[in-house]
Design a protein around this motif. Structure first.
Motif, mmCIF file in Angstrom:
data_model
loop_
_atom_site.group_PDB
_atom_site.id
_atom_site.type_symbol
_atom_site.label_atom_id
_atom_site.label_comp_id
_atom_site.label_asym_id
_atom_site.label_seq_id
_atom_site.Cartn_x
_atom_site.Cartn_y
_atom_site.Cartn_z
ATOM 1 N N ARG A 184 -33.968 -108.603 57.489
ATOM 2 C CA ARG A 184 -32.910 -109.167 57.261
ATOM 3 C C ARG A 184 -31.588 -108.533 56.310
ATOM 4 N NH1 ARG A 184 -34.341 -116.128 57.208
ATOM 5 N NH2 ARG A 184 -36.293 -115.627 58.919
ATOM 6 N N ALA A 185 -30.594 -108.850 56.733
ATOM 7 C CA ALA A 185 -29.406 -108.372 55.557
ATOM 8 C C ALA A 185 -28.245 -109.978 55.926
ATOM 9 C CB ALA A 185 -28.582 -107.203 56.610
ATOM 10 N N ALA A 186 -28.172 -109.626 55.026
ATOM 11 C CA ALA A 186 -26.966 -111.075 54.822
ATOM 12 C C ALA A 186 -26.037 -111.029 54.421
ATOM 13 C CB ALA A 186 -27.750 -112.248 53.685
ATOM 14 N N SER A 187 -24.950 -111.178 54.882
ATOM 15 C CA SER A 187 -23.448 -111.069 54.780
ATOM 16 C C SER A 187 -23.343 -111.344 53.517
ATOM 17 C CB SER A 187 -22.557 -111.821 55.815
ATOM 18 O OG SER A 187 -23.220 -111.991 57.302
ATOM 19 N N GLU A 203 -19.335 -106.668 46.750
ATOM 20 C CA GLU A 203 -20.836 -107.549 46.334
ATOM 21 C C GLU A 203 -21.303 -106.372 46.777
ATOM 22 O OE1 GLU A 203 -20.074 -111.936 45.981
ATOM 23 O OE2 GLU A 203 -21.308 -110.841 47.652
ATOM 24 N N GLU A 204 -22.865 -105.735 46.640
ATOM 25 C CA GLU A 204 -23.816 -104.910 46.713
ATOM 26 C C GLU A 204 -24.389 -105.840 48.097
ATOM 27 O OE1 GLU A 204 -26.226 -104.374 44.121
ATOM 28 O OE2 GLU A 204 -25.156 -102.368 43.149
ATOM 29 N N ALA A 205 -24.499 -104.546 49.232
ATOM 30 C CA ALA A 205 -25.337 -105.496 50.299
ATOM 31 C C ALA A 205 -26.927 -105.287 50.263
ATOM 32 C CB ALA A 205 -24.588 -104.261 51.403
ATOM 33 N N ARG A 206 -27.130 -105.902 50.997
ATOM 34 C CA ARG A 206 -28.865 -106.090 50.338
ATOM 35 C C ARG A 206 -29.312 -105.970 51.881
ATOM 36 N NH1 ARG A 206 -30.831 -106.934 45.397
ATOM 37 N NH2 ARG A 206 -29.314 -108.268 43.588
ATOM 38 N N PHE A 207 -30.269 -104.966 52.201
ATOM 39 C CA PHE A 207 -30.714 -105.007 53.280
ATOM 40 C C PHE A 207 -32.161 -104.788 53.304
ATOM 41 C CE2 PHE A 207 -26.998 -102.612 53.741
ATOM 42 C CZ PHE A 207 -26.406 -102.763 55.081
ATOM 43 N N GLU A 208 -33.302 -105.515 53.996
ATOM 44 C CA GLU A 208 -34.480 -106.027 53.487
ATOM 45 C C GLU A 208 -35.313 -104.647 54.979
ATOM 46 O OE1 GLU A 208 -37.534 -109.813 53.243
ATOM 47 O OE2 GLU A 208 -36.104 -109.716 55.472
ATOM 48 N N LEU A 209 -36.458 -104.124 53.587
ATOM 49 C CA LEU A 209 -37.042 -103.905 55.337
ATOM 50 C C LEU A 209 -38.522 -103.635 54.389
ATOM 51 C CD1 LEU A 209 -35.144 -99.970 53.745
ATOM 52 C CD2 LEU A 209 -34.690 -101.431 56.054
ATOM 53 N N HIS A 210 -39.144 -103.165 55.249
ATOM 54 C CA HIS A 210 -40.962 -103.870 55.117
ATOM 55 C C HIS A 210 -41.656 -102.216 55.391
ATOM 56 C CE1 HIS A 210 -40.174 -108.435 55.669
ATOM 57 N NE2 HIS A 210 -39.006 -107.715 56.776
ATOM 58 N N VAL A 248 -19.099 -107.403 56.601
ATOM 59 C CA VAL A 248 -19.059 -107.804 54.910
ATOM 60 C C VAL A 248 -17.552 -108.412 55.078
ATOM 61 C CG1 VAL A 248 -17.875 -106.169 52.983
ATOM 62 C CG2 VAL A 248 -19.826 -105.990 53.939
ATOM 63 N N TYR A 249 -16.841 -109.590 54.524
ATOM 64 C CA TYR A 249 -16.574 -110.168 54.343
ATOM 65 C C TYR A 249 -15.279 -109.912 53.971
ATOM 66 C CZ TYR A 249 -19.232 -113.918 56.759
ATOM 67 O OH TYR A 249 -20.738 -114.473 57.557
ATOM 68 N N PRO A 250 -14.104 -110.592 53.891
ATOM 69 C CA PRO A 250 -12.606 -109.791 52.659
ATOM 70 C C PRO A 250 -13.155 -110.478 51.753
ATOM 71 C CG PRO A 250 -11.383 -110.499 55.352
ATOM 72 C CD PRO A 250 -13.922 -110.966 54.951
ATOM 73 N N PHE A 251 -12.568 -109.957 50.599
ATOM 74 C CA PHE A 251 -13.018 -110.218 49.147
ATOM 75 C C PHE A 251 -11.845 -111.935 48.960
ATOM 76 C CE2 PHE A 251 -12.016 -110.494 44.354
ATOM 77 C CZ PHE A 251 -12.995 -110.551 43.872
ATOM 78 N N PRO A 252 -12.156 -112.854 49.075
ATOM 79 C CA PRO A 252 -11.321 -113.763 48.747
ATOM 80 C C PRO A 252 -10.032 -113.429 47.161
ATOM 81 C CG PRO A 252 -13.826 -114.588 48.449
ATOM 82 C CD PRO A 252 -13.305 -112.962 48.333
ATOM 83 N N GLU A 253 -9.551 -113.580 47.551
ATOM 84 C CA GLU A 253 -7.728 -113.821 46.376
ATOM 85 C C GLU A 253 -7.856 -114.760 45.361
ATOM 86 O OE1 GLU A 253 -3.078 -114.351 45.773
ATOM 87 O OE2 GLU A 253 -4.233 -115.207 48.002
#
Length: 332
Positions: free
Chosen positions: A96-99, A104-111, A189-194
């Motif tokens: 899985r890969a959460a938004s 921020e750092e994107a986290r990719f789950e690998l098995h 990747v969502y926009p960075f909140p102001e």
């Protein structure tokens, strides 16, 4: 010398074997053609030592010297086979890969799935572009290991997982085996909140400064202060009794009854002179504030017209529309 050989082999692998390989969906099997192996610096030094032993044994006709040389050479060959076997015949599966928000750092789950009867040890896994692997994993026989690889995010939109490199030097470190994997995995990747966004635009339209107002009717008490509350609604009498410097909390007047303004987040209602990315950043902050305060909100941006709602699904749909606004749409 070993570093040059490794770099040459990696370039050759990129040119001949992996140039036409695109993203691989589902589970991937590491067969023998996908595993590269070369001696390390320690391996080259070990080979040089064997050469010196062989020359000395030949010059002085030392039977024990020949025996020691061939014994050590046999150990090196066994180590080469074990190094390859430690990586070959593994199965790789994306997770899985959460938004996340931009920055921020994107986290990719690998098995790593090991369906053989052999335990695998000290497998380095990381995205390409790093000098060495940041993550080490062991895959027991008949089991596997789960890893979360991280990469930095800079802009909104879909971010695909970079190519993964698996490396091992087990057991003696004389040889280095590696393989590549391009998982079909991406994260939104969502926009960075102001950081300093104006209060929520209650009433469905924003003024030139991006602010709005809400109607009040019957006073129903006070509640804890929440980010975005107007300074005019602060309960100053109660605040004066409890000094915030001594542990007191800010409180806000709470009203019930009467007509409640509708909360509509309209992209076109923001000042036209504002940068598009700044407007998206402000609306992202407003979505988070409305969810935090449990206020149903509608949102209009581009071709999207979300009705008033609240909850995880509504929040995800609005943030996705903000993240992909103006970008080429990609099928999930």
């Amino acid at each position: 010398m070993a570093a040059r050989l490794t770099q040459w082999a990696e370039r050759a692998g990129n040119r001949w074997l992996f140039k036409q390989r695109e993203r691989e969906a589902g589970e991937v099997f590491l067969h023998r053609r996908r595993v590269f192996i070369l001696p390390t610096k320690a391996g080259l030094g070990f080979a040089g030592m064997l050469l010196v032993l062989l020359v000395g044994a030949t010059n002085y006709s030392l039977g024990l010297g020949f025996g020691l040389t061939f014994l050590l050479g046999s150990c090196a060959l066994v180590d080469m086979y074990l190094t390859y076997r430690n990586l070959g015949q593994l199965h790789l599966r994306p997770g899985r890969a959460a938004s996340v928000f931009a920055g921020e750092e994107a986290r990719f789950e690998l098995h790593l799935v090991n369906r053989t009867r052999l335990d695998r040890y000290a497998i380095g896994v990381d995205f390409t572009g790093h000098d060495g692997p940041r993550y080490l994993a062991d895959a027991p026989a008949g089991a596997g290991a789960a890893l979360q690889l991280t990469t930095a995010t800079e802009q909104r939109g879909w971010l695909r997982a970079p190519r993964v490199r698996l490396v091992t030097r087990f057991p003696l470190g004389l040889f280095r085996a590696w393989s590549y994997w391009q998982p079909d995995l991406r994260v939104l990747v969502y926009p960075f909140p102001e950081p300093e966004a104006p209060p929520l635009p209650m009433g469905g339209s924003a003024r030139a400064d991006g602010r709005g107002s809400a109607g009040d009717d019957d006073f129903a008490g006070v509640r804890s202060y929440q980010p975005g509350d107007s300074m005019r609604s602060l309960a100053w009498r109660q605040i004066a009794r409890l000094d915030p410097a001594y542990g007191g909390q800010l409180v806000t007047k709470h009203f019930e009854g009467g007509a409640i303004d509708e909360l509509v987040l309209d992209f076109n209602a923001l000042p036209a002179h504002m940068d598009v990315e700044l407007r998206l950043s402000r609306m992202t902050r407003w979505v988070l504030q409305a969810e935090q305060r449990a206020l149903p909100y509608a949102m209009r941006i581009g071709a999207h017209d979300f009705k008033a709602g609240i909850g995880a699904a509504h929040r995800a749909a609005c943030l996705q529309a903000l993240a992909l606004h103006g970008l080429a749409a990609e099928a999930p």
